[in-house]
Design a protein around this motif. Structure first.
Motif, PDB file in Angstrom:
ATOM      1  N   THR A  32      -4.579  33.490 -49.944  1.00  0.00           N
ATOM      2  CA  THR A  32      -4.087  33.835 -51.272  1.00  0.00           C
ATOM      3  C   THR A  32      -3.224  32.724 -51.849  1.00  0.00           C
ATOM      4  N   TRP A  37      -1.942  37.843 -56.856  1.00  0.00           N
ATOM      5  CA  TRP A  37      -1.628  39.257 -57.003  1.00  0.00           C
ATOM      6  C   TRP A  37      -2.053  39.846 -58.346  1.00  0.00           C
ATOM      7  N   SER A  41      -4.720  42.806 -58.511  1.00  0.00           N
ATOM      8  CA  SER A  41      -4.218  44.083 -59.043  1.00  0.00           C
ATOM      9  C   SER A  41      -5.078  44.624 -60.175  1.00  0.00           C
ATOM     10  N   MET A  54      -7.960  45.596 -50.451  1.00  0.00           N
ATOM     11  CA  MET A  54      -7.944  44.139 -50.390  1.00  0.00           C
ATOM     12  C   MET A  54      -9.074  43.605 -49.515  1.00  0.00           C
ATOM     13  N   ARG A 194       4.478  33.874 -53.100  1.00  0.00           N
ATOM     14  CA  ARG A 194       4.030  35.261 -53.013  1.00  0.00           C
ATOM     15  C   ARG A 194       4.981  36.186 -53.768  1.00  0.00           C
ATOM     16  N   SER A 195       4.414  37.113 -54.535  1.00  0.00           N
ATOM     17  CA  SER A 195       5.221  38.090 -55.259  1.00  0.00           C
ATOM     18  C   SER A 195       5.709  39.175 -54.313  1.00  0.00           C
ATOM     19  N   GLN A 198       3.080  41.874 -53.693  1.00  0.00           N
ATOM     20  CA  GLN A 198       2.076  41.606 -52.666  1.00  0.00           C
ATOM     21  C   GLN A 198       2.658  41.820 -51.281  1.00  0.00           C
ATOM     22  N   SER A 199       3.889  41.354 -51.059  1.00  0.00           N
ATOM     23  CA  SER A 199       4.524  41.558 -49.757  1.00  0.00           C
ATOM     24  C   SER A 199       4.678  43.047 -49.466  1.00  0.00           C
ATOM     25  N   HIS A 202       1.389  44.550 -48.247  1.00  0.00           N
ATOM     26  CA  HIS A 202       1.103  44.260 -46.847  1.00  0.00           C
ATOM     27  C   HIS A 202       2.014  45.069 -45.922  1.00  0.00           C
TER      28      HIS A 202
END
Length: 208
Positions: A32, A37, A41, A54, A194-195, A198-199, A202
């Motif tokens: 990514t 994201w 999304s 995903m 990374r936003s 997104q974290s 996960h």
């Protein structure tokens, strides 16, 4: 076929090349990118409410890229037996083992999300891995002391049970909403772009 063309196709979907390796032919690892994201999304998979959005998105998108390029697509979720993504990562000489055991990437730090790999029967002109030394060699290793409950540290194996227990607490919500604090402590992790959303995605998959 050159890597620049592959990267161009990948970037259209919020992905980029995170490493290449030689394995019979060529292996191109896609992960990514910072703009992933919002693209994911807005996808049908992210909005249909079905399981594993995903993974399903990755198989559709990377599968189409592979078809365009005449490559074979493989995914971390394929298996068992599972494709050797960790071996390919190490062979690319852009991924290394961090002091706490998790992979670290030369530009994304410990915020790694490999979504798939493109396998080519022949080697590509620019896929020979460039030898690099681990970025951890000159790092003070804040990842080893960042975890509030010492679930991740240099002198012991990852304590998964302790980690899950912490995530159930109020203090653990920082990890749940922004990503693992040990991963965030890596100086290179900021490079992943990374936003928090997104974290959090996960982390919900790891700790429902």
């Amino acid at each position: 076929m050159h890597l620049a063309e592959i990267d161009r196709l990948a970037h259209a979907h919020g992905l980029h090349i995170m490493g290449t390796a030689l394995h019979k032919g060529a292996v191109v690892l896609l992960g990514t990118a910072p703009d992933f994201w919002p693209i994911f999304s807005a996808s049908a998979e992210a909005q249909d409410g079905l399981p594993d959005p995903m993974d399903r998105w990755s198989k559709r998108v990377i599968g189409a890229i592979a078809q365009t390029l005449g490559a074979t697509a493989q995914f971390p979720s394929d298996g068992p037996p599972f494709p050797p993504f960790i071996r390919w990562a190490f062979d690319s000489n852009r991924f290394f083992q961090s002091p706490v055991g998790m992979l670290v990437h030369d530009t994304a730090g410990m915020m790694i999300s490999l979504r798939g790999a493109l396998l080519f029967e022949a080697t590509l002109p620019d896929t020979t891995p460039v030898l690099q030394s681990s970025p951890c060699a000159q790092c003070p290793a804040p990842c080893t002391t960042a975890c509030p409950v010492n679930a991740l540290r240099a002198d012991a194996a990852y304590d998964v049970e302790k980690c899950h227990s912490f995530l159930d607490t109020e203090a653990g919500q920082s990890c749940m909403t922004r990503g693992c604090i040990a991963r965030r402590a890596c100086p290179l992790s900021e490079g992943a772009g990374r936003s928090d959303a997104q974290s959090a995605f996960h982390m919900r998959a790891f700790h429902p």
